[in-house]
Design an enzyme around this catalytic site. Sequence first.
Site, short mmCIF file in Angstrom:
data_model
loop_
_atom_site.label_atom_id
_atom_site.label_comp_id
_atom_site.label_asym_id
_atom_site.label_seq_id
_atom_site.Cartn_x
_atom_site.Cartn_y
_atom_site.Cartn_z
N ASP A 37 23.28 43.81 74.21
CA ASP A 37 21.50 43.44 75.21
C ASP A 37 20.83 43.41 73.83
OD1 ASP A 37 21.19 44.48 78.51
OD2 ASP A 37 19.58 44.50 77.02
N ASN A 93 25.12 45.82 88.41
CA ASN A 93 23.53 46.24 88.90
C ASN A 93 23.90 44.67 89.78
OD1 ASN A 93 22.45 48.57 87.62
ND2 ASN A 93 21.76 47.04 85.95
N GLN A 100 19.34 44.23 89.18
CA GLN A 100 19.22 43.20 88.68
C GLN A 100 18.46 42.49 88.98
OE1 GLN A 100 22.59 41.21 90.98
NE2 GLN A 100 23.06 39.76 89.44
N HIS A 106 27.18 39.87 85.63
CA HIS A 106 27.53 40.62 84.07
C HIS A 106 27.31 42.32 84.07
CE1 HIS A 106 23.06 41.15 84.73
NE2 HIS A 106 23.14 42.33 84.65
N LEU A 107 28.81 42.12 83.74
CA LEU A 107 29.42 43.84 83.38
C LEU A 107 28.33 44.89 82.37
CD1 LEU A 107 30.72 46.42 84.46
CD2 LEU A 107 32.76 45.07 82.60
N HIS A 108 27.84 45.56 82.05
CA HIS A 108 26.64 46.35 81.74
C HIS A 108 27.92 47.30 80.60
CE1 HIS A 108 22.64 45.84 82.07
NE2 HIS A 108 22.93 45.74 83.20
#
Length: 120
Positions: A37, A93, A100, A106-108
């Site tokens: 990120d 999110n 979001q 997307h997966l954090h």
Amino acid sequence: MSTDATADPECIFCKIVAGEIPADIVHQSPTTIAFRDLEPQAPTHVLVIPRSHYPDAAALAQGEPETAAHLFDAAREIAGAEGLGNGYRMVLNTGADAHQTVFHAHLHVLGGRSMGWPPG
Ligand code: 5GP
Ligand code: ZN
């Protein structure tokens, strides 16, 4: 089943998948790609995304359920590579109220420090 997975020319994550903008890529599979990120919220903060464009995780699960599972498998591999044996947090999110901000699923994957709860 939704099949609306065409790359969106305006989507920043589609541009990362296409190699049009740079990213610090840490993991790849035929269906997923993962990169650090830009504004990390923990010592490890990686985003795992499907190569296909879906606006959020719910749409991905409907359109490509196997790829949704691949996100979690990639997270497991990343957590191993990053030494997150004490645990890690996965966040999806979904929608504006959930904060979001990028509308490509997307997966954090966050780890390397202890986390609080509730998430706020
Ligand atoms: P969201 O708020 O949608 O759940 O998360 C989007 C995430 O994408 C944010 O944590 C933000 O820092 C990250 N992000 C936005 N643009 C870029 C970019 O161009 N490159 C990278 N690596 N991360 C980005
Ligand atoms: Zn996209």
